[in-house]
Write a protein that holds these residues in place. Structure first.
Motif, short mmCIF file in Angstrom:
data_model
loop_
_atom_site.label_atom_id
_atom_site.label_comp_id
_atom_site.label_asym_id
_atom_site.label_seq_id
_atom_site.Cartn_x
_atom_site.Cartn_y
_atom_site.Cartn_z
N ARG A 90 70.21 45.61 21.22
CA ARG A 90 71.46 45.34 20.51
C ARG A 90 71.26 44.32 19.40
O ARG A 90 71.84 44.44 18.32
N VAL A 91 70.45 43.31 19.67
CA VAL A 91 70.21 42.27 18.67
C VAL A 91 69.55 42.89 17.44
O VAL A 91 69.95 42.61 16.30
N ARG A 92 68.58 43.74 17.64
CA ARG A 92 67.88 44.36 16.51
C ARG A 92 68.84 45.24 15.70
O ARG A 92 68.80 45.24 14.47
N ILE A 93 69.71 45.95 16.38
CA ILE A 93 70.70 46.78 15.68
C ILE A 93 71.66 45.90 14.89
O ILE A 93 71.97 46.19 13.74
N ARG A 94 72.09 44.78 15.47
CA ARG A 94 72.98 43.86 14.76
C ARG A 94 72.28 43.25 13.56
O ARG A 94 72.90 43.05 12.50
N ILE A 95 70.99 42.95 13.68
CA ILE A 95 70.22 42.42 12.55
C ILE A 95 70.18 43.47 11.44
O ILE A 95 70.43 43.15 10.28
N LEU A 96 69.88 44.71 11.78
CA LEU A 96 69.84 45.78 10.78
C LEU A 96 71.17 45.91 10.06
O LEU A 96 71.21 45.98 8.82
N LYS A 97 72.26 45.93 10.81
CA LYS A 97 73.58 46.07 10.19
C LYS A 97 73.88 44.89 9.27
O LYS A 97 74.45 45.07 8.19
N THR A 98 73.48 43.69 9.66
CA THR A 98 73.71 42.51 8.83
C THR A 98 72.86 42.55 7.58
O THR A 98 73.32 42.22 6.49
N LEU A 99 71.61 42.99 7.70
CA LEU A 99 70.75 43.11 6.53
C LEU A 99 71.27 44.18 5.57
O LEU A 99 71.18 44.02 4.35
N ILE A 100 71.83 45.25 6.10
CA ILE A 100 72.44 46.27 5.25
C ILE A 100 73.63 45.68 4.51
O ILE A 100 73.80 45.90 3.31
N LYS A 101 74.42 44.88 5.19
CA LYS A 101 75.62 44.28 4.60
C LYS A 101 75.26 43.27 3.50
O LYS A 101 75.82 43.31 2.41
N TYR A 102 74.34 42.35 3.78
CA TYR A 102 74.03 41.26 2.84
C TYR A 102 72.87 41.56 1.90
O TYR A 102 72.65 40.81 0.96
N LYS A 103 72.11 42.58 2.17
CA LYS A 103 70.91 42.95 1.41
C LYS A 103 69.75 41.98 1.66
O LYS A 103 68.65 42.41 1.92
N GLU A 104 69.98 40.68 1.56
CA GLU A 104 68.98 39.70 1.96
C GLU A 104 69.69 38.45 2.45
O GLU A 104 70.80 38.14 2.02
N ILE A 105 69.03 37.78 3.41
CA ILE A 105 69.68 36.64 4.06
C ILE A 105 68.63 35.68 4.61
O ILE A 105 67.54 36.10 5.01
N ASN A 106 68.97 34.42 4.61
CA ASN A 106 68.15 33.37 5.20
C ASN A 106 68.18 33.55 6.73
O ASN A 106 69.22 33.85 7.30
N ILE A 107 67.04 33.36 7.38
CA ILE A 107 66.97 33.55 8.83
C ILE A 107 67.94 32.62 9.56
O ILE A 107 68.57 33.02 10.53
N THR A 108 68.07 31.38 9.10
CA THR A 108 69.00 30.45 9.75
C THR A 108 70.44 30.96 9.65
O THR A 108 71.18 30.93 10.63
N LYS A 109 70.83 31.44 8.47
CA LYS A 109 72.18 31.99 8.30
C LYS A 109 72.37 33.23 9.17
O LYS A 109 73.43 33.42 9.77
#
Length: 103
Positions: A13-32
């Motif tokens: 689930r965490v990996r899926i949530r990471i993918l969805k967030t990366l799709i949303k933001y395009k790029e993101i700081n790991i801390t954020k």
């Protein structure tokens, strides 16, 4: 696309949530990303490393800051993005038709 790739990408689930967030933001700081998902930094880091090994995530470093993004040139990313979009649309359509049926 091999079964191993599919199982690895969608293995948690965490990996899926990471993918969805990366799709949303395009790029993101790991801390954020960690704060956004409410998941421990080390857990996020583990899953990011797995996505990088699969060749679908890339990392840029600016000193101590690590920026993660999906490998936009990889055709698998286009398929994954389309999968999430179409699935969300199907879920929305289903709930719309169910709510209309109960009215």
């Amino acid at each position: 696309m091999s079964d191993d790739f599919i199982e690895s990408v969608f293995s948690s689930r965490v990996r899926i949530r990471i993918l969805k967030t990366l799709i949303k933001y395009k790029e993101i700081n790991i801390t954020k990303l960690s704060r956004e998902l409410g998941v421990n930094y080390k857990v996020i880091e583990y899953h990011i490393e797995a996505l990088k090994r699969l060749g679908i995530a890339e990392e840029k470093r600016f000193g101590r800051i690590r920026i993660i993004r999906l490998s936009e040139s990889d055709p698998r990313i286009i398929v994954i993005e389309r999968f999430f979009t179409e699935l969300e649309q199907a879920i929305a359509n289903r709930s719309d038709s169910q709510s209309q049926g109960s009215s």
